[in-house]
Design an enzyme around this catalytic site. Structure first.
Site, mmCIF file in Angstrom:
data_model
loop_
_atom_site.group_PDB
_atom_site.id
_atom_site.type_symbol
_atom_site.label_atom_id
_atom_site.label_comp_id
_atom_site.label_asym_id
_atom_site.label_seq_id
_atom_site.Cartn_x
_atom_site.Cartn_y
_atom_site.Cartn_z
ATOM 1 C CB SER A 1 -54.204 10.983 33.409
ATOM 2 O OG SER A 1 -53.296 11.622 34.270
ATOM 3 C CB ALA B 1 -50.310 25.002 42.295
ATOM 4 C CE1 TYR C 1 -52.508 6.713 36.454
ATOM 5 C CE2 TYR C 1 -51.751 8.722 37.512
ATOM 6 C CZ TYR C 1 -52.314 8.079 36.427
ATOM 7 O OH TYR C 1 -52.676 8.801 35.318
ATOM 8 C CB SER C 2 -45.775 7.774 39.745
ATOM 9 O OG SER C 2 -44.867 8.864 39.698
ATOM 10 C CG ASN C 3 -49.368 12.315 37.018
ATOM 11 O OD1 ASN C 3 -50.060 12.119 36.032
ATOM 12 N ND2 ASN C 3 -49.889 12.474 38.232
ATOM 13 N N GLY D 1 -59.074 11.061 33.199
ATOM 14 C CA GLY D 1 -58.204 12.221 33.185
ATOM 15 C C GLY D 1 -58.728 13.279 34.133
#
Length: 384
Positions: A114, A179, A204-206, A337
């Site tokens: 990240s 995965a 927090y959100s990717n 990250g």
């Protein structure tokens, strides 16, 4: 990828392990630092196979590394011709040298997870400075109809909300668990099967940064990877930094990466993370990038202030950066990250004059107190 952020106010813990460290390049004196001792604990208590750091200070740089089972200190192997012979520390079993399966070298490439977000946020803010977009633009202004479903609505979300993780959008990696690879649109569609969290609150959100990658492409006509290369990687000469796309192998040189169960996950499809965590880099490149960013080389003053403004996220996050207040009162800025086989953390003073990047070659650190202790050891004043 999912992040478990360091607490903003940290509690110092005793450091019980000390290593003999060579002084920074240009000095003949041998010194031992609290930072190096904290690094060793990432292996002994943190259960990482190996750990390494590169500290960038006004007096020079310092490299240190440690391997599992360490009980003695010996000089590290000579660096490659591309890596200056900075000061270094290595811990290993008596009478042995670090094995190629676990040892981390200064010049190794690794997955930065990240930390990709800081690079992408920088590009978005550069585009804002060029008036090619506005942080007040809605997501729908650039990606019409893409964010719809389960109560999510791109017309009500701004680019600022994506940058600060205040959009409420569900994190798609909570379902995929890193995965399997997904396209950006697949990642967004996974997120949109879930209702949003409270908008305006930090979560927090990717998914936010996957969407920002799509916005960059829509605005510029080029992929986010192309724009980062053109605007950041090439000007700063970050020769060890790349966006692998679908390439599963790491550039040479590199070590091995391990899952928490010990299995080798060195080869990995970066599309599990995409714009939220695809980046491959080196310790030196990450130090250089954050020094340049915080030192004002990449953003005009207005956009740099915007990046450091944490009000929207209730003090927890700026735009691709988050602050950590250390016990001594110093606040450092950076990002972490986490991706399968790699955990990385960069922190820097707000002026970029001091930067520390450390990494372990597994997905996490068993003792969460070790990271804040290492940051405090590096950035808090040392008493004689």
């Amino acid at each position: 990828m999912p992040q478990h952020r360091t607490r903003r106010t940290l509690v110092a813990i005793p450091l019980a392990v000390a290593l003999f460290a060579l002084a920074p390049a240009g000095s003949s004196a041998h010194t031992a630092t609290p930072t190096d001792a904290a690094l060793a604990l990432l292996v002994t208590r943190g259960k990482a196979p190996a750990a390494a750091l590169l500290a960038r200070e006004e007096s020079g740089t310092r490299f240190a590394h440690a391997e599992a089972g360490a009980t003695a200190s010996v000089p590290s192997r000579p660096p490659s011709p591309s890596a200056p012979d900075d000061g270094s520390t290595v811990a290993t079993r008596p009478g042995t040298t670090p094995g190629p399966a676990t040892a981390i070298r200064r010049e190794d490439h690794f997955r930065a997870g990240s930390i990709t977000k800081t690079f992408l946020a920088t590009v978005v803010l550069q585009l804002a400075a060029e008036h090619r977009l506005s942080l007040s633009d809605s997501v729908d202004d650039h990606l019409p109809g893409v964010v719809r479903g389960a109560g999510n609505d791109g017309r009500a979300l701004t680019l600022r909300a994506l940058l600060t993780h205040t959009s409420g959008l569900y994190d798609f990696t909570r379902d995929t668990e890193g995965a399997f690879p997904v396209t950006p649109l697949q990642a967004v569609r996974i997120a949109l099967t879930h209702p949003p969290a409270d908008r305006g609150r930090f979560a927090y959100s990717n998914t936010n940064y996957v969407l920002l990658g799509m916005v960059v492409e829509q605005v510029t006509g080029d992929s986010y990877a192309t724009e980062v290369r053109r605007r950041i990687i090439t000007p700063l000469r970050l020769t060890g930094t790349s966006f692998p796309g679908s390439r599963m192998s790491l550039p040479s040189p590199h070590g091995r990466a391990y899952a928490t169960d010990g299995s080798d996950v060195t080869e990995l499809d970066p599309r599990v993370a995409g714009a939220a965590g695809e980046l491959v880099s080196t310790l030196a490149d990450l130090d250089r990038f954050y020094a340049a960013l915080l030192g004002g080389e990449l953003l005009p003053p207005d956009q740099r202030r915007e990046m450091l403004n944490t009000r929207a996220a209730q003090g927890q996050y700026g735009m691709g950066l988050y602050p950590v207040k250390l016990p001594c009162g110093t606040t450092v800025w950076g990002h972490n990250g986490r991706i399968s086989g790699s955990y990385v953390r960069t922190a820097a003073t707000v002026d970029g004059r001091r930067v520390l990047t450390f990494r372990v070659n597994t997905g996490g650190i068993a003792d969460p107190d070790l990271e804040p202790a290492l940051l405090a050891a590096e950035f808090c004043p040392r008493t004689p």
